[in-house]
Structure formats: structure tokens, C-alpha cells
Write a protein that holds these residues in place. Sequence first.
Motif, PDB file in Angstrom:
ATOM      1  N   LEU A 151       0.830  -1.211   0.000  1.00 14.69           N
ATOM      2  CA  LEU A 151       0.000   0.000   0.000  1.00 14.69           C
ATOM      3  C   LEU A 151       0.865   1.261   0.000  1.00 14.69           C
ATOM      4  O   LEU A 151       0.467   2.298  -0.546  1.00 14.69           O
ATOM      5  CB  LEU A 151      -0.918  -0.001   1.227  1.00 14.69           C
ATOM      6  CG  LEU A 151      -1.986  -1.089   1.277  1.00 14.69           C
ATOM      7  CD1 LEU A 151      -2.760  -1.011   2.587  1.00 14.69           C
ATOM      8  CD2 LEU A 151      -2.939  -0.960   0.088  1.00 14.69           C
ATOM      9  N   ALA A 152       2.059   1.164   0.621  1.00 11.31           N
ATOM     10  CA  ALA A 152       2.945   2.325   0.656  1.00 11.31           C
ATOM     11  C   ALA A 152       3.443   2.702  -0.734  1.00 11.31           C
ATOM     12  O   ALA A 152       3.863   3.846  -0.950  1.00 11.31           O
ATOM     13  CB  ALA A 152       4.132   2.043   1.576  1.00 11.31           C
ATOM     14  N   LYS A 153       3.382   1.787  -1.681  1.00 13.33           N
ATOM     15  CA  LYS A 153       3.794   2.093  -3.045  1.00 13.33           C
ATOM     16  C   LYS A 153       2.687   2.788  -3.830  1.00 13.33           C
ATOM     17  O   LYS A 153       2.935   3.421  -4.840  1.00 13.33           O
ATOM     18  CB  LYS A 153       4.204   0.804  -3.767  1.00 13.33           C
ATOM     19  CG  LYS A 153       5.375   0.085  -3.115  1.00 13.33           C
ATOM     20  CD  LYS A 153       5.706  -1.209  -3.847  1.00 13.33           C
ATOM     21  CE  LYS A 153       6.847  -1.961  -3.169  1.00 13.33           C
ATOM     22  NZ  LYS A 153       7.155  -3.241  -3.859  1.00 13.33           N
ATOM     23  N   THR A 154       1.442   2.636  -3.349  1.00 19.04           N
ATOM     24  CA  THR A 154       0.290   3.227  -4.047  1.00 19.04           C
ATOM     25  C   THR A 154      -0.117   4.556  -3.434  1.00 19.04           C
ATOM     26  O   THR A 154      -0.511   5.479  -4.150  1.00 19.04           O
ATOM     27  CB  THR A 154      -0.898   2.251  -4.011  1.00 19.04           C
ATOM     28  OG1 THR A 154      -0.488   0.995  -4.547  1.00 19.04           O
ATOM     29  CG2 THR A 154      -2.064   2.788  -4.817  1.00 19.04           C
ATOM     30  N   TYR A 155      -0.025   4.663  -2.101  1.00 19.61           N
ATOM     31  CA  TYR A 155      -0.453   5.864  -1.397  1.00 19.61           C
ATOM     32  C   TYR A 155       0.748   6.533  -0.733  1.00 19.61           C
ATOM     33  O   TYR A 155       1.775   5.901  -0.505  1.00 19.61           O
ATOM     34  CB  TYR A 155      -1.510   5.515  -0.343  1.00 19.61           C
ATOM     35  CG  TYR A 155      -2.736   4.842  -0.908  1.00 19.61           C
ATOM     36  CD1 TYR A 155      -3.794   5.576  -1.433  1.00 19.61           C
ATOM     37  CD2 TYR A 155      -2.827   3.445  -0.935  1.00 19.61           C
ATOM     38  CE1 TYR A 155      -4.923   4.945  -1.951  1.00 19.61           C
ATOM     39  CE2 TYR A 155      -3.946   2.813  -1.448  1.00 19.61           C
ATOM     40  CZ  TYR A 155      -4.996   3.569  -1.964  1.00 19.61           C
ATOM     41  OH  TYR A 155      -6.096   2.950  -2.487  1.00 19.61           O
TER      42      TYR A 155
ATOM     43  N   LEU B 168      -8.159   3.388   2.982  1.00 23.93           N
ATOM     44  CA  LEU B 168      -7.485   4.182   1.956  1.00 23.93           C
ATOM     45  C   LEU B 168      -8.308   4.242   0.674  1.00 23.93           C
ATOM     46  O   LEU B 168      -8.404   5.303   0.036  1.00 23.93           O
ATOM     47  CB  LEU B 168      -6.105   3.582   1.668  1.00 23.93           C
ATOM     48  CG  LEU B 168      -5.067   3.745   2.785  1.00 23.93           C
ATOM     49  CD1 LEU B 168      -3.869   2.849   2.541  1.00 23.93           C
ATOM     50  CD2 LEU B 168      -4.636   5.205   2.889  1.00 23.93           C
ATOM     51  N   LYS B 169      -8.911   3.135   0.301  1.00 24.31           N
ATOM     52  CA  LYS B 169      -9.674   3.097  -0.950  1.00 24.31           C
ATOM     53  C   LYS B 169     -10.886   4.019  -0.886  1.00 24.31           C
ATOM     54  O   LYS B 169     -11.259   4.659  -1.875  1.00 24.31           O
ATOM     55  CB  LYS B 169     -10.111   1.664  -1.237  1.00 24.31           C
ATOM     56  CG  LYS B 169     -10.787   1.476  -2.582  1.00 24.31           C
ATOM     57  CD  LYS B 169     -11.107   0.006  -2.828  1.00 24.31           C
ATOM     58  CE  LYS B 169     -11.780  -0.192  -4.179  1.00 24.31           C
ATOM     59  NZ  LYS B 169     -12.093  -1.630  -4.435  1.00 24.31           N
ATOM     60  N   ARG B 170     -11.501   4.121   0.284  1.00 27.12           N
ATOM     61  CA  ARG B 170     -12.695   4.957   0.456  1.00 27.12           C
ATOM     62  C   ARG B 170     -12.342   6.354   0.973  1.00 27.12           C
ATOM     63  O   ARG B 170     -13.238   7.132   1.313  1.00 27.12           O
ATOM     64  CB  ARG B 170     -13.657   4.263   1.419  1.00 27.12           C
ATOM     65  CG  ARG B 170     -14.143   2.908   0.892  1.00 27.12           C
ATOM     66  CD  ARG B 170     -14.793   2.078   1.988  1.00 27.12           C
ATOM     67  NE  ARG B 170     -15.921   2.755   2.582  1.00 27.12           N
ATOM     68  CZ  ARG B 170     -16.578   2.314   3.651  1.00 27.12           C
ATOM     69  NH1 ARG B 170     -16.180   1.198   4.261  1.00 27.12           N
ATOM     70  NH2 ARG B 170     -17.610   2.994   4.122  1.00 27.12           N
TER      71      ARG B 170
ATOM     72  N   ARG C 105      -0.836   9.620   3.982  1.00 32.26           N
ATOM     73  CA  ARG C 105      -2.147   8.971   3.950  1.00 32.26           C
ATOM     74  C   ARG C 105      -2.113   7.615   4.646  1.00 32.26           C
ATOM     75  O   ARG C 105      -3.059   7.237   5.346  1.00 32.26           O
ATOM     76  CB  ARG C 105      -2.614   8.808   2.503  1.00 32.26           C
ATOM     77  CG  ARG C 105      -3.005  10.113   1.817  1.00 32.26           C
ATOM     78  CD  ARG C 105      -3.865   9.833   0.599  1.00 32.26           C
ATOM     79  NE  ARG C 105      -5.089   9.142   0.965  1.00 32.26           N
ATOM     80  CZ  ARG C 105      -5.972   8.630   0.095  1.00 32.26           C
ATOM     81  NH1 ARG C 105      -5.738   8.763  -1.207  1.00 32.26           N
ATOM     82  NH2 ARG C 105      -7.060   8.031   0.499  1.00 32.26           N
ATOM     83  N   LEU C 106      -1.029   6.864   4.459  1.00 29.46           N
ATOM     84  CA  LEU C 106      -0.919   5.560   5.115  1.00 29.46           C
ATOM     85  C   LEU C 106      -0.871   5.721   6.629  1.00 29.46           C
ATOM     86  O   LEU C 106      -1.495   4.952   7.369  1.00 29.46           O
ATOM     87  CB  LEU C 106       0.325   4.834   4.615  1.00 29.46           C
ATOM     88  CG  LEU C 106       0.551   3.422   5.151  1.00 29.46           C
ATOM     89  CD1 LEU C 106      -0.651   2.535   4.848  1.00 29.46           C
ATOM     90  CD2 LEU C 106       1.819   2.828   4.559  1.00 29.46           C
TER      91      LEU C 106
END
Length: 262
Positions: free
Chosen positions: A191-195, A222-224, A199-200
Motif C-alpha cells: 500500500l505504501a507504493k500506491t499511497y 485508503l480506498k474509500r 495517507r498511510l
Amino acid sequence: MQVAQRWIVAALRHARFLALADLNEAITPLLDRLNQRPFRKRRDACRASLFEQLDRPALRPLPVERYVFAQWKKVRPNIDYHVEIERHYYSVPYQLVGVELEARYTASTVEIFYHGVRVASHHRGLIPHAATTLNDHRPKSHQAHVEWTPSRLIHWAGNIGPATAELVQIILESKPHPEMGYRACLGIMGLAKTYTAARLEAASQRALLLRAHSYQSLKSILKRSLDRQIDLELEQVEKPGPKHDNIRGATYYDAPPTAFLQ
């Protein structure tokens, strides 16, 4: 057994022995006499002669290794390719997930069999809820991350923020063995690569606030974009309650007893 009771035990029933050596010394001549006593229907044979004629030639040397008591148990590997034996977890080849296997375990070893063929062997683990895992049993994707340890994962999460580190630590400590916790923590790394790190970290704060200690919960936050609401929720938690005449406050209970009589 009945013959031994009649010719040996009965013959010694009035004797009294104070040591095992004395008892064995008294039994020896009675046992020799019993073995040399001719059979009723075969007067030319006795137990000693038949033993020399039939039994002794068929005897084989004792095994080199002593007999070891073993227990057997039917097991079925979970999705994490481990089976449970006496509250400890042992790995099997990941291709056997969901397949019924047989486990043979002694005081020192654990062996897993599939249709009579041994597919895994481990030293017996004595730590409850811990795991014994062979690297060859892991899928290739797991082998690539075998160098990750709990301390290294927590250290990585600490670079994101304290809430992320706390969440990773809770996930690792809540699992019965490390493999299950690694999977969730490595997912958080993804997830750290996407956000962004901010935010994480905010999502981890919200997950801790809601006690949602899982990778799926963090991903859903995170998605919502629910991580953006964390500041508002924290303000509501820290916001003091409304003032009212019936709310006395903490100082009320520190007043002297005479104050309640006024």
C-alpha cells in the motif's frame, strides 16, 4: 502365565524378600526346573528343548536403534501450509494445502506423510503457538520475502509513522505464527507504493481508533478515502463536553465535608 503362577509364584507364596536381587535369585532355579519339565503328551520334549530346536534358529539380532514411542494424527494444512500438532505449527509443501495428511510424531521428531510417502520432517517444537517452517515449503512469492523479520517490519513501518508501526506490531503479535502476520504486513508495504506516507499513517491512525487491526481494513480505509476524516474524529474525541449547572466537575469531590452541608 497360568503355568508360571502355579510352578513359580505359588512355590514362593510363603517366602519374604527384602530386595529384588534376592527375589530373582529364588526365581531362577524354579524357572529352570519349569523349562526342563517334560510335557504331558510329549515326554521326550520340554520347553527348553523346543526353544533350542524351533525358536533360537529363527531369532534375529535386536534393531540397532531402540524402539521409540510414536503417535499418529490426521491433519489438514491450512491456507498458510502449516499443520498443528500439540499447539505447535509445522510446514508442509504448499501444494498440499487442504489435503488430508498423516502426522507421526515422537518426543524429538515430527513426520508428515501423504499416501504413505513422507513429505516433511521436522525437529519437535516445544514452544506453544510458534511455527517451524522450511524455506523449501514456501511458495516462491514467500521465499522472496523470507529475509523479513518482525523487527525489520516494525522498523520499516516506523519510517512511515508511529501509528503504522503500532499497527504492524499488533498484527504480528495477534497471529499464532509469523507467516500469517508477514502476509498482512507485506500487504501494507504494498500500500505504501500506491499511497503517500502521510495517507498511510492517517489510515493507520483511523484503524487503531476503530480497532480494525488488519490489512483489509487498512486497504478499505485508503480506498474509500476515510483516512481524510481522522482529524475530525480526533477533534471530536478531544472536544470537552458542554458546560451545565448540574455538572460539578472534579473539584467538587475534593471539597471538605462541611461544604456538602451548606
